[in-house]
Design a protein around this motif. Structure first.
Motif, short mmCIF file in Angstrom:
data_model
loop_
_atom_site.label_atom_id
_atom_site.label_comp_id
_atom_site.label_asym_id
_atom_site.label_seq_id
_atom_site.Cartn_x
_atom_site.Cartn_y
_atom_site.Cartn_z
N LEU A 66 0.64 -1.13 -0.11
CA LEU A 66 0.07 0.04 -0.03
C LEU A 66 0.96 1.24 0.00
CD1 LEU A 66 -2.71 -1.10 2.49
CD2 LEU A 66 -2.88 -1.20 -0.04
N GLU A 67 1.91 1.42 0.87
CA GLU A 67 3.00 2.34 0.87
C GLU A 67 3.58 2.66 -0.51
OE1 GLU A 67 5.61 3.80 4.33
OE2 GLU A 67 6.65 2.32 3.27
N ARG A 68 3.97 1.30 -0.96
CA ARG A 68 4.73 1.64 -2.15
C ARG A 68 3.87 2.11 -3.37
NH1 ARG A 68 7.23 -4.13 -4.69
NH2 ARG A 68 8.15 -3.92 -2.45
N ASN A 69 2.76 1.79 -3.40
CA ASN A 69 1.74 2.22 -4.34
C ASN A 69 0.92 3.47 -3.99
OD1 ASN A 69 1.88 0.27 -6.85
ND2 ASN A 69 1.97 -0.92 -4.74
N GLY A 70 1.16 3.97 -2.88
CA GLY A 70 0.61 5.34 -2.38
C GLY A 70 -1.09 5.13 -2.29
N ILE A 71 -1.64 4.08 -2.10
CA ILE A 71 -3.12 3.82 -1.95
C ILE A 71 -3.69 3.86 -0.67
CG2 ILE A 71 -3.17 3.26 -4.37
CD1 ILE A 71 -3.37 0.34 -3.10
N ARG A 72 -2.62 3.85 0.64
CA ARG A 72 -3.25 3.56 1.97
C ARG A 72 -4.72 4.38 1.97
NH1 ARG A 72 -6.12 2.84 5.14
NH2 ARG A 72 -5.76 2.67 7.54
N ASP A 73 -4.74 5.58 1.66
CA ASP A 73 -5.96 6.29 2.14
C ASP A 73 -6.98 6.13 1.13
OD1 ASP A 73 -4.79 7.38 4.43
OD2 ASP A 73 -3.63 9.12 3.55
N LYS A 74 -6.69 5.53 0.11
CA LYS A 74 -7.86 5.10 -0.86
C LYS A 74 -8.42 3.95 -0.68
CE LYS A 74 -5.39 7.92 -4.13
NZ LYS A 74 -4.67 7.96 -5.61
N ILE A 75 -7.99 3.03 0.43
CA ILE A 75 -8.70 1.93 0.62
C ILE A 75 -9.02 1.60 2.12
CG2 ILE A 75 -7.60 0.83 -1.36
CD1 ILE A 75 -6.22 -0.28 2.15
N ASN A 76 -9.52 0.35 2.49
CA ASN A 76 -10.20 0.43 3.91
C ASN A 76 -8.84 -0.80 4.15
OD1 ASN A 76 -12.25 2.28 4.37
ND2 ASN A 76 -13.13 0.80 2.73
N ILE A 77 -8.48 -0.57 5.31
CA ILE A 77 -7.53 -1.97 6.13
C ILE A 77 -8.57 -2.57 7.11
CG2 ILE A 77 -5.62 -2.67 7.49
CD1 ILE A 77 -3.93 -0.66 6.03
N ALA A 78 -8.51 -3.79 7.09
CA ALA A 78 -9.19 -4.37 8.21
C ALA A 78 -8.30 -5.43 8.66
CB ALA A 78 -10.48 -5.23 7.67
N THR A 79 -8.07 -5.37 10.07
CA THR A 79 -6.94 -6.13 10.83
C THR A 79 -7.86 -6.49 12.09
OG1 THR A 79 -4.74 -7.07 11.12
CG2 THR A 79 -5.50 -4.72 11.74
N LYS A 80 -7.03 -7.55 12.95
CA LYS A 80 -7.73 -8.44 14.08
C LYS A 80 -6.84 -8.28 15.18
CE LYS A 80 -10.02 -10.96 10.50
NZ LYS A 80 -8.96 -10.78 9.39
N LEU A 81 -7.36 -8.00 16.35
CA LEU A 81 -6.85 -8.42 17.48
C LEU A 81 -6.77 -9.74 18.14
CD1 LEU A 81 -5.51 -6.95 20.37
CD2 LEU A 81 -7.84 -7.11 21.12
N PRO A 82 -5.39 -10.30 18.27
CA PRO A 82 -5.66 -11.82 18.74
C PRO A 82 -6.07 -11.80 20.02
CG PRO A 82 -3.32 -11.05 19.05
CD PRO A 82 -4.17 -9.90 18.33
N GLN A 83 -7.45 -11.67 20.34
CA GLN A 83 -8.02 -11.41 21.66
C GLN A 83 -7.43 -12.70 22.67
OE1 GLN A 83 -10.38 -13.69 22.63
NE2 GLN A 83 -10.95 -14.78 20.63
N TYR A 84 -7.35 -13.77 21.94
CA TYR A 84 -7.15 -15.20 22.85
C TYR A 84 -5.95 -14.98 23.44
CZ TYR A 84 -5.98 -15.31 17.92
OH TYR A 84 -5.67 -15.17 16.56
N LEU A 85 -4.98 -14.12 23.04
CA LEU A 85 -3.76 -13.78 23.68
C LEU A 85 -3.67 -12.75 24.76
CD1 LEU A 85 -1.54 -14.12 20.54
CD2 LEU A 85 -2.11 -16.02 22.14
#
Length: 393
Positions: A66-85
């Protein structure tokens, strides 16, 4: 590309990019190949990219691309907290800050509590201050939307959904899993609360494409609409207006192009009567190899001793069309990690279940047979160890 809306009205592409299955080379992710695939999806209109802390190398690869192509602010990132840890408030910040570094960003658009399977997991998070933590992160803009991904039963899904003011959720759902895990009942409950639903495993990791019985493949190929097995599975999901976004672990340009083509025209309520007939016939073909004729109607429930009979039979039937390891993993998620055990060994043979079974299944006999296959001794030991780790208060 078709789009549906987030809780606040922002457009989300109906096809999301699942970043768990990037191609690897020499033991690490093939960044150049992944970049071509991600950019092909982005250029076709995909704006939702899903990863997780425990997807080895995935967050870092996505952040670099995303950084290499300069599109971070043009898309949505979904990621997850490892709540079990997570066992403390400090752990919340530790994992989240590391994810921001990996993703090369200062915020996460869609953040999930990863792999929730039972209500007590949310209770544990509350005890470490998750609500205040979420409020702080949302106030600072570091988290834009909060949700959870889910792999337990319907009842606990609804319990977690009702326990907090969620912005979205993520469930396993496809035409084979229509009435398992969160299921259609959970999907509709989320819709009633205006909570967008992201779908994972829409094709069961490709099993509803490459591993369909030949009879089912021939049936699909004989239709005049030209749909592929993947297209039937995806369109069945997008036909439901309650489905917001469907994740696909795309790891080839050909897969990206096919899925984006389908997502460019798939609309809610567009499935024809004939399309539904084909899906029903495919499901029937799959069921022909099942070991127990359980339809999942749940007339046998509740069991006085808490045995989850339909869940056990479903996993047992999976062994006939999938690997035993996959079926055992499914059972561990949906039953084995519940706070209150629901194993077949709790049966006292009262026969109440058999009195209500429309299929006249000899349930008392069959659950013993199924339990021997689904929970051989090594798995019983393993589930007990994981239960002690994940269900600790």
């Amino acid at each position: 590309m078709e789009y549906r809306q987030s809780k606040t009205g922002e457009p989300i592409s109906i096809l999301g990019y699942g970043c768990m299955r990037f191609t690897t080379k020499g033991g690490s992710i093939d960044i150049d190949k992944a970049e071509k695939e991600i950019m092909a999806a982005y250029n076709a209109g995909v704006n939702y990219f899903d990863t997780a802390y425990v997807y080895s190398g995935s967050e870092a690869a996505l952040g670099e691309i995303l950084e290499r192509n300069g599109i971070r602010d043009k898309i949505n990132i979904a990621t997850k907290l490892p709540q079990y840890l997570v066992g403390s408030r400090a752990a919340l910040d530790r994992y989240f800050d590391e994810e921001l570094r990996r993703l090369r960003t200062d915020h996460v658009d869609y953040y999930l509590m990863h792999h929730m399977t039972a209500m007590n997991q949310w209770d544990k998070l509350e005890n470490v201050g998750i609500k205040d933590w979420i409020a702080e992160k949302k106030a600072s803009g570091q988290i834009r939307n909060i949700g959870f991904s889910y792999h337990g039963n319907t009842e606990d899904f609804i319990g977690i959904l009702d326990a907090y003011d969620w912005d979205f959720c993520q469930i396993q759902y496809n035409y084979v899993d229509e009435h398992s895990q969160a299921g259609r009942k959970g999907l509709l409950h989320a819709a009633e609360k205006n909570i967008p639903v992201v779908i994972m495993e829409p094709l069961r990791g490709g099993k509803l494409v490459n591993q369909l019985p030949q009879k089912a493949k021939d049936l699909i190929a004989s239709q005049d609409n030209g749909y592929t097995p993947a297209e039937y599975g995806l369109r069945w999901l997008w036909n439901q207006k309650e489905v917001t976004c469907v994740l696909s672990g795309m790891n080839s340009i050909e897969m990206v192009e096919e899925n984006c083509r389908i997502a460019s025209s798939a609309k809610a309520d567009s499935f024809t009567e004939k399309d539904f007939e084909v899906i029903d016939k495919v499901k029937q073909i799959i069921s022909e190899s099942e070991l127990v004729g359980c339809t999942g109607c749940r007339y046998c429930m509740p069991c006085p001793r808490g045995v989850d009979i339909p869940a056990l039979f479903r996993s047992y039937n999976m062994t006939a069309v999938d690997s035993k390891s996959s079926a055992r993993f499914e059972y561990a998620q949906t039953v084995g990690l519940k706070k209150d055990p629901a194993f077949a060994t709790q049966c006292i043979g009262c026969g109440k279940c058999e009195q209500h079974c429309p299929q006249s299944i000899p349930i008392r006999e069959k659950i013993k047979e199924a339990d021997r296959v689904i929970r051989p001794l090594p798995y019983r030991i393993g589930i007990n160890i994981v239960r002690k780790f994940m269900l600790r208060s």
